[in-house]
Scaffold this active site. Structure first.
Site, PDB file in Angstrom:
ATOM      1  N   GLU A 103     -13.380  24.779 -30.127  1.00  0.00           N
ATOM      2  CA  GLU A 103     -12.919  25.791 -31.095  1.00  0.00           C
ATOM      3  C   GLU A 103     -11.405  25.848 -31.200  1.00  0.00           C
ATOM      4  O   GLU A 103     -10.868  26.412 -32.144  1.00  0.00           O
ATOM      5  CB  GLU A 103     -13.501  27.172 -30.736  1.00  0.00           C
ATOM      6  CG  GLU A 103     -12.800  27.933 -29.613  1.00  0.00           C
ATOM      7  CD  GLU A 103     -13.006  27.365 -28.215  1.00  0.00           C
ATOM      8  OE1 GLU A 103     -13.732  26.362 -28.063  1.00  0.00           O
ATOM      9  OE2 GLU A 103     -12.417  27.915 -27.268  1.00  0.00           O
ATOM     10  N   CYS A 142     -16.155  25.829 -21.425  1.00  0.00           N
ATOM     11  CA  CYS A 142     -15.227  25.958 -20.305  1.00  0.00           C
ATOM     12  C   CYS A 142     -15.675  27.053 -19.331  1.00  0.00           C
ATOM     13  O   CYS A 142     -16.696  26.892 -18.679  1.00  0.00           O
ATOM     14  CB  CYS A 142     -13.814  26.148 -20.826  1.00  0.00           C
ATOM     15  SG  CYS A 142     -12.600  25.698 -19.574  1.00  0.00           S
ATOM     16  N   HIS A 170     -12.734  22.904 -24.955  1.00  0.00           N
ATOM     17  CA  HIS A 170     -12.736  23.917 -26.021  1.00  0.00           C
ATOM     18  C   HIS A 170     -12.790  23.226 -27.385  1.00  0.00           C
ATOM     19  O   HIS A 170     -11.750  22.806 -27.889  1.00  0.00           O
ATOM     20  CB  HIS A 170     -11.436  24.722 -25.991  1.00  0.00           C
ATOM     21  CG  HIS A 170     -11.275  25.601 -24.797  1.00  0.00           C
ATOM     22  ND1 HIS A 170     -11.557  26.941 -24.809  1.00  0.00           N
ATOM     23  CD2 HIS A 170     -10.842  25.330 -23.546  1.00  0.00           C
ATOM     24  CE1 HIS A 170     -11.306  27.460 -23.633  1.00  0.00           C
ATOM     25  NE2 HIS A 170     -10.862  26.514 -22.838  1.00  0.00           N
TER      26      HIS A 170
HETATM   27  N1  GLN Z   1     -10.340  27.872 -14.948  1.00  0.00           N
HETATM   28  C1  GLN Z   1     -11.209  28.821 -15.585  1.00  0.00           C
HETATM   29  C2  GLN Z   1     -12.321  29.265 -14.630  1.00  0.00           C
HETATM   30  O1  GLN Z   1     -12.511  28.672 -13.613  1.00  0.00           O
HETATM   31  C3  GLN Z   1     -11.831  28.227 -16.847  1.00  0.00           C
HETATM   32  C4  GLN Z   1     -10.717  27.884 -17.832  1.00  0.00           C
HETATM   33  C5  GLN Z   1     -11.118  27.943 -19.279  1.00  0.00           C
HETATM   34  O2  GLN Z   1     -12.108  28.557 -19.658  1.00  0.00           O
HETATM   35  N2  GLN Z   1     -10.284  27.379 -20.127  1.00  0.00           N
HETATM   36  O3  GLN Z   1     -12.992  30.214 -14.894  1.00  0.00           O
END
Ligand code: GLN
Length: 211
Positions: A173, A78, A171
């Site tokens: 995890e 993410c 994610h």
């Molecule tokens: N929206 C976050 C970003 O742009 C990422 C979200 C996440 O890691 N769950 O950094």
């Protein structure tokens, strides 16, 4: 073998727990010295703008680039995927441009902040991955050296690998999924002790003979 987890911000505890669940020692990485002796590094989810600032403040950028250059696996989830992207849509400067992709942040918009999906991931075997997306990015473009590991039903790319760099928009995890971490540990073990056929160990007949 030890695997580092960048522990400046975000969902790093869950990655440490996942490593513990597969019997791999996880180390919190907060400053460059914490990278000593690690065989790979996980960049967790969280907020990539904050991570950018903390990576700069703690002088972690170059040491992480050096670790990646040595061939150690780096796995971004993410926000971690955003950290690794060579290009961030909208013109933000890249952070640690190790992965030849363009990502769009918060790509699912306000309507769909968070969702879950079961995704087939061939390299991880038959059982689909239960993927948790939270304000997730999407991969808009990827270079020729990048392999797609997973897509959504509509074809959008959400997991990729480029040599030693792994990244997921979701994610694993947070859903008790351990197979990405196992894959990473296998890559790290291979890097620590290259086996036959990897081309990294000199062939026995070519070794210098003692006189
Ligand atoms: N929206 C976050 C970003 O742009 C990422 C979200 C996440 O890691 N769950 O950094």
């Amino acid at each position: 073998m030890k695997i580092g987890v960048l522990a400046l911000q975000g969902a790093f505890r869950e990655h440490l727990e996942t490593l513990a669940a597969i019997g791999v020692e996880g180390v919190r990485v907060r400053e460059p010295a914490d990278l000593d002796g690690v065989s790979g590094l996980i960049l967790p989810g969280g907020e990539s703008t904050t991570m950018r600032q903390l990576i700069e403040r703690w002088g972690l950028g170059q040491p992480i680039l050096d670790l990646a250059e040595s061939g150690a696996p780096i796995f971004g989830t993410c926000a971690g995927m955003i950290v690794l992207a060579r290009e961030i849509a909208g013109g933000e400067e890249p952070i640690l441009p190790l992965l030849d992709v363009t990502v769009e942040r918060n790509a699912f918009g306000r309507q769909l902040d968070s969702f879950e999906a079961d995704l087939p991931v061939d390299v991880l075997g038959g059982t689909p991955v239960h993927a948790v997306f939270i304000r997730a990015p999407i991969i808009e473009r990827m270079g020729p050296g990048v392999d797609v590991l997973a897509t959504l039903d509509d074809g959008r790319i959400v997991a990729v690998r480029q040599r030693n760099i792994l990244a997921t928009a979701f994610h694993p995890e947070l859903a008790g999924e351990t197979r990405f971490h196992r894959l990473m540990a296998t890559m790290a073990a291979e890097q620590d002790d290259p086996g036959e056929g990897s081309g990294r160990r000199p062939h026995p007949t070519r070794r210098t003979q003692p006189r």
